[in-house]
Write an enzyme that holds these catalytic residues in place. Structure first.
Site, PDB file in Angstrom:
ATOM      1  CE  LYS A  39      -3.652  -2.581   2.375  1.00  0.00           C
ATOM      2  NZ  LYS A  39      -4.325  -2.886   3.647  1.00  0.00           N
ATOM      3  CD  GLN A  98      -3.166  -4.436   6.861  1.00  0.00           C
ATOM      4  OE1 GLN A  98      -3.317  -3.377   6.243  1.00  0.00           O
ATOM      5  NE2 GLN A  98      -3.575  -5.590   6.370  1.00  0.00           N
ATOM      6  CG  ASP A 119      -9.406  -0.091   6.227  1.00  0.00           C
ATOM      7  OD1 ASP A 119      -9.263  -0.679   5.149  1.00  0.00           O
ATOM      8  OD2 ASP A 119      -8.623  -0.190   7.190  1.00  0.00           O
TER       9      ASP A 119
HETATM   10  N1  GUN Z   1      -6.534  -6.873   6.755  1.00  0.00           N
HETATM   11  C1  GUN Z   1      -6.963  -7.615   5.700  1.00  0.00           C
HETATM   12  N2  GUN Z   1      -7.649  -6.829   4.829  1.00  0.00           N
HETATM   13  C2  GUN Z   1      -7.660  -5.589   5.348  1.00  0.00           C
HETATM   14  C3  GUN Z   1      -8.214  -4.348   4.915  1.00  0.00           C
HETATM   15  O1  GUN Z   1      -8.863  -4.233   3.864  1.00  0.00           O
HETATM   16  N3  GUN Z   1      -8.018  -3.285   5.735  1.00  0.00           N
HETATM   17  C4  GUN Z   1      -7.322  -3.383   6.911  1.00  0.00           C
HETATM   18  N4  GUN Z   1      -7.195  -2.282   7.656  1.00  0.00           N
HETATM   19  N5  GUN Z   1      -6.802  -4.519   7.342  1.00  0.00           N
HETATM   20  C5  GUN Z   1      -6.969  -5.610   6.560  1.00  0.00           C
END
Ligand code: GUN
Length: 305
Positions: free
Chosen positions: A65, A109, A132
Site C-alpha cells: 500500500k 491494518q 477502510d
Molecule cells: N486486513 C486484511 N484486509 C484488510 C483491509 O482491507 N483493511 C485493513 N485495515 N486490514 C486488513
C-alpha cells in the site's frame, strides 16, 4: 470465451482470467486527473498507516500500500506500534491523526493483537478519514445504500472487477463464502442494493451452513472469502460461473524454497476448467484492494476541501 449464459463449449476450454493487475492499473491511471486537480489547489492527499506488531503478512500488505501511494504521489506515513501496545495508546495515536489536517485517510491494518478491541479502534477513526470503510457510520451508510460513505476496499474492488469484466450482477445468484466484516458481510450489502451494478440475489455461506456445495452449484457468481485453502473444488461450480478468489492461505510445501507457498480459497486449475471467468490468485483481488484504497484516499482529500 464462455459466459454465464453460454452452455456449449469445447470440452478443453478454460475460463477467462479476470486480470486484477490490469484493472487496478487502469483505476490508478484514472486517479491521475483528480490528483492533479488537488495539487492545483495545493492539496497532496495524505494516508496514515498504523500497524501493531510484526505479523509478516501485515508487513507485506502495508508495504504494498505504501508503494502504491509513492507511485501515485500520495503522501504516506506508517506508524508501527509494538505487539504489547495498550489499546488506549493506539486510541491516543488515532485521535492525533484525526486532528492532523495533513492526514486525509487512516488505515489500521488488521488483524490486531488480542488485547485490542477492533470495534473500539475502528469506531475511533474519524468517519471522514475512514478509507477502510470500517467505522459504524460508514458500515451503516453501505447498508442503507447511501453513497456518501466510504466502502471497504476488498468488496468494492470485487464489484469493480465484475463491472469492468462485464459480469452481469442484476438478477444473478451470488454466493459468498465467509461472513467476515472485511469482505463477506460488506460484499453482500453491496451486491443486494437496488442498483444497476448490483441487484443480485445474495446468499452468505459460513461454518454452520448445511451443504455448502449445493449452494455453490447454484451460483452464477461465486465469491470465496472464508480462508480455507483450495476449498472450492470443480464439482462445486456451475459451468460458466464467475469465480472470485479472495483467499490468501499459507500451506506447507516441502518442494518450495521456504517450505511453504500461498494458495487461494479456490482449487484454481480444475475450477478454471468449469468457470466462465475466474480471478487468478495472486493477480486478481489483491491489486484491486489497493486501487480502491487509493481511490478512497483521493476522495477523502477532495471531501476535505
Ligand atoms: N486486513 C486484511 N484486509 C484488510 C483491509 O482491507 N483493511 C485493513 N485495515 N486490514 C486488513
Amino acid at each position: 470465451m464462455r459466459s454465464n449464459t453460454l452452455t456449449s463449449e469445447a470440452p478443453d476450454s478454460v475460463g477467462t482470467l479476470i486480470d486484477g493487475r490490469a484493472i487496478a492499473a487502469q483505476i490508478q491511471r484514472e486517479l491521475a486527473g483528480r490528483l492533479a486537480a488537488l495539487k492545483g489547489r495545493g492539496v497532496v492527499p495524505g494516508l496514515a498507516f498504523v500497524r501493531v506488531g510484526e505479523d509478516p503478512a501485515s508487513k507485506v500488505y502495508v508495504g504494498r500500500k505504501e508503494k502504491a501511494c509513492a507511485e501515485l504521489g500520495i503522501s504516506s506515513a506508517t506508524h508501527v506500534l509494538p505487539d504489547q501496545t495498550h489499546e488506549s495508546d493506539l486510541l491516543a495515536l488515532l485521535q492525533k491523526l484525526n486532528a492532523d489536517a495533513r492526514v486525509h485517510g487512516i488505515l489500521v491494518q488488521a488483524p490486531l493483537p488480542k488485547q485490542i478491541r477492533e470495534s473500539v479502534v475502528y469506531s475511533t477513526v474519524s468517519p471522514q478519514k475512514d478509507v477502510d470503510g470500517f467505522h459504524p457510520v460508514n458500515v451503516g451508510k453501505l447498508m442503507l445504500g447511501d453513497p456518501t460513505g466510504f466502502q471497504p476496499c476488498t468488496p468494492a474492488g470485487i464489484r469493480e472487477l465484475l463491472v469492468r469484466s462485464r459480469v452481469k450482477t442484476s438478477g444473478a445468484e451470488v454466493v459468498i463464502l465467509g461472513r467476515g466484516n472485511i469482505v463477506g458481510k460488506p460484499m453482500a450489502a453491496m451486491l443486494c442494493q437496488k442498483d444497476k451494478n448490483a441487484n443480485a440475489t445474495v446468499t452468505i455461506c459460513h461454518s454452520a451452513t448445511r451443504d455448502i456445495a449445493a449452494h455453490c452449484r447454484r451460483a452464477d457468481i461465486l465469491i470465496a472469502a472464508m480462508g480455507v485453502a483450495e476449498f472450492v473444488k470443480a464439482g462445486m461450480v456451475k459451468p460458466g460461473a464467475t469465480v472470485i478468489d479472495v483467499g490468501v492461505n499459507r500451506v506447507s510445501d516441502p518442494k518450495a524454497k521456504n517450505g511453504s507457498r500461498l494458495v487461494g480459497d479456490v482449487d484454481f486449475a480444475p475450477v478454471r476448467k468449469v468457470a466462465g471467468q475466474i480471478t487468478p490468485n495472486p493477480g486478481g483481488v489483491g491489486p484491486m484492494t489497493i486501487a480502491m484504497l487509493m481511490q478512497n484516499t483521493v476522495r477523502a482529500a477532495e471531501m476535505s476541501l
